[in-house]
Design an enzyme around this catalytic site. Sequence first.
Site, PDB file in Angstrom:
ATOM      1  N   LYS A  79       0.713  -1.182  -0.085  1.00 17.20           N
ATOM      2  CA  LYS A  79       0.081  -0.043  -0.009  1.00 17.20           C
ATOM      3  C   LYS A  79       0.834   1.302  -0.003  1.00 17.20           C
ATOM      4  CE  LYS A  79      -3.700   2.085   2.582  1.00 17.20           C
ATOM      5  NZ  LYS A  79      -4.572   2.096   3.880  1.00 17.20           N
ATOM      6  N   SER A  86     -10.202  -0.099   7.015  1.00 20.12           N
ATOM      7  CA  SER A  86      -9.487   0.159   5.716  1.00 20.12           C
ATOM      8  C   SER A  86      -8.924  -0.929   5.240  1.00 20.12           C
ATOM      9  CB  SER A  86      -8.543   1.509   5.937  1.00 20.12           C
ATOM     10  OG  SER A  86      -9.115   2.576   5.808  1.00 20.12           O
ATOM     11  N   SER A 145      -9.834   2.566   2.985  1.00 19.61           N
ATOM     12  CA  SER A 145      -8.858   3.196   2.137  1.00 19.61           C
ATOM     13  C   SER A 145      -7.874   2.119   1.434  1.00 19.61           C
ATOM     14  CB  SER A 145      -7.934   4.253   3.008  1.00 19.61           C
ATOM     15  OG  SER A 145      -7.138   3.284   3.976  1.00 19.61           O
TER      16      SER A 145
END
Lengths: 484, 477
Positions: free
Chosen positions: A76, A175, A151
């Site tokens: 990420k 997330s 997210s």
Amino acid sequence: MHNSTIAQLAEGLRAGRFSSLELTQAFLQRIERLDPGLNCYVTVTAEQALAEARAADARLAAGNAGPLTGIPISQKDIFCTQGVRTSCGSRMLDSFVAPYDATVVERFKQAGAVMLGKLNMDEFAMGSSNETSFYGPVRNPWDTGCVPGGSSGGSAAAVAARLTPGATGTDTGGSIRQPASFCGITGIKPTYGRVSRWGMIAFASSLDQGGPMARTAEDCALMLQVMAGFDERDSTSVDRPVPDYRAALGGSVEGLRIGLPKEFFGEGLDGEIATVLQQAIDELRKLGATVHEISLPNMGLSVPAYYVVAPAECSSNLARYDGVRFGYRCEAPKDLHDLYCRSRGEGFGAEVKRRILIGTYALSAGYYDAYYLKAQKIRRLISEDFRKAFEQVDVIVGPTAPSVAFKFGEKTADPIAMYLSDIYTIAVNLAGLPGMSVPVGFCGRLPVGMQLIGNYFDEARLLNVAHRYQQVTDWQTRAPEGCA
Amino acid sequence: MEWETVIGLEVHAQLATRSKIFSGAATAYGAEPNTQACAIDLGLPGVLPVLNREAVRMAVKFGLAIGATIAPVSVFARKNYFYPDLPKGYQISQYDLPVVATGQMTITVDGAVKTIGITRAHLEEDAGKSLHEDFHGSTGIDLNRAGTPLLEIVSEPDLRSAKEAVAYMKKLHALVRYLEICDGNMQEGSFRCDANVSVRRKGDSRFGTRAEIKNLNSFRFVERAINFEVERQIELIEGGGAVVQETRLYDSVKDETRSMRSKEEANDYRYFPDPDLLPLEIGAALIGEVRATLPELPDAKQQRFRSDYALSDYDAEVLTATRELADFYEAVVRSAGCDAKLCANWVMGDLSAALNEANLEITASRVDADRLAGLLQRIADDTISGKLAKQVFETMWQEGATADAIIEREGLRQITDSSAIEAIIDRIMADNPGQLAQYRAGKDKLFGFFVGQAMKATQGKANPQQLNELLKRKLDA
């Protein structure tokens, strides 16, 4: 190869059925072909990946390979990577290259994993749909008109679309779990303090926790084994032995006490999702688990408490992006004030600004007690609810999200509606507990996730339950159309 | 109208740790800009603070030395404000739960002893520096100092004059150096203070509105800034005005304070507990460990110097001003084994003067304690006179030789043989009949003339006391 799990790929590598270089090339080719339609990657590090793959092959040949040696993994874009841009999904860090690796990145490197690239995300991890990214939204591989969740939307979509076997995510209010649910993959947010936050760009420090996202619980176990552990560079990381997660997968579920919080199954939960969940719970029951109704009475307070604590911490954490030392700086500032206002005004997107404003307000003199302090008290109440629940049950089960993936633009005009998509996940962060999302079926063509919540440092048990479930079901093997 | 001044000081002592309070970067002063600032000091994305345990020990040491409560749990908080040399946009400090609480210290001003309350002392990080020269209208930022550990020591508003404020600050200064937790270098900013100053009518129980004077980095500035501020406030009130709560800056060139920002313009720091750091827990074990490292403190040492060496209050105070000076003095006494007062006079007199002139610290003295003791022994056993000793000391300072070697080489051994001195006196009397006659006629002043002649004849080596006695006897015969 791309349909194989990490466990299978690792076995293939060790057996010499293919090399890490071949494997890496295969994924890079898939990314090149499929990612333009999905937008999972902010940066693809092809050259570096090939070099790492060659090194991994050498290690495999030399016989000193670990379980993840040669396995492609994607990060990420919130984890700092030395020499590779770390954008955090923001214009603010569009040109930021960290001079250090996050501990998580370092550990994957040491394990011999190959980094394919950096994955798209909501700006500074603030969002539940990936629509706040400076790099444009990620599309859900199951329906490209829908959001992948957020997210960690890029991570979830990349795993679902077989653009990486495994990805890292971070979870501040859901997330990891919510996008895992929306994209039909498996993801676990570990206990707060289990995985080092060093080099993981902070959103809300007391809630942020990194974790693995992959197709199966077994793959998550393999990844978490590498990620977890004490780090002296993170004062909030916990010095406690890391169990053998993979070994724990074989445990029996016989006699496992499952708690179903009545607050999770009431109004607000989509009826179809409830039905899918019921089937999954029945499977667990068939495996020998017993089911008990429990109550988490303060659950209704978790979203409001979260939206005080998280923005408060974010307002302070994001103060360093001032255009002075690194990151975005506005053109030709008139003076210091102008430098601050325009660098931040132009560098941050609307959702980030909204949260900075909320947080600044909540911490202001005269409001602190009414908001921040009260939210912290609620946090203790919620933790207390969980503590009592875990006196009666071993694992808490419920939905990961109140709905399946929604359409782009559906909730962008209404922040509250967006915030409520994390209604079942937020309490877990407030209490610092481990939580997991496991794919358990579909509503129409969109996946449904089941959330498992464990007691502190009980990740092994969550992975065990998820793994046993996945041995008797095959939801985790389903691939979106065009991605198989 | 009689006015009373009320002062509270916030002293910032830079802790003498090797590395910064939350990072491993070095704290040494004077390096090239930004060469001692690591990713943590720069506040790069993703970095995290880790508390320097040595800074905690130093804070505990200070707390124990002032008889304070050491908080079993204290909390680091973020003080949020934007400033270019504040890399994270917040300073990590302590707010409602400081590590040290409620201690005290006594000061002596004009012979009166007074106890000053110390409200708290807390740990925090320093900011960087903005450099406004050399950048053609722009500002440069040096982050070497960012993250340097500070102990902020906050007094109660117990001080009633600039003089008391200075006495308190000096006492603190000596204490932190005794404890070896701060180098006390005020020019480099290692020890500085903010003064909260207000005035009220004598007898009033309520405090007046205060002004805070920032960043005073010398004792002289503290005294002058407070005196100016007190005058300003009194004039203002007597002229019908009112003091506004504000932050003021002292301009040492113009010798005045001027407004920096008012209360309305003050930042709302939005303090909240730093989620990156766990609450700081200090147990009995650590406290015990630190207590065992406490040195003899200035007050106790002064008391001991008065009783053990029969020194005056003044001598004891001067000699205990720093631990190094006190140690030096005691080494001299031990080695000389003679009159402690004589040792005190020499350490405070000739030695201190020579050090001052050469701008040297006592630890770098060119005449060490043993050699100085060697000289004092020769005074005590009448080998040389006090006057000649000064000359010998000069030579020792220049050459580094022992007193005995110099006395031997230059033949400075004192003449104590009465018959030799008498012979010289007889000759002088014979050579100066006129002066002798005048003296005997009652011109007593001429006694000095004969002493001078005798000293000249002996090159100053005659034992002065002996010479005086013999001369008197012979002249008056």
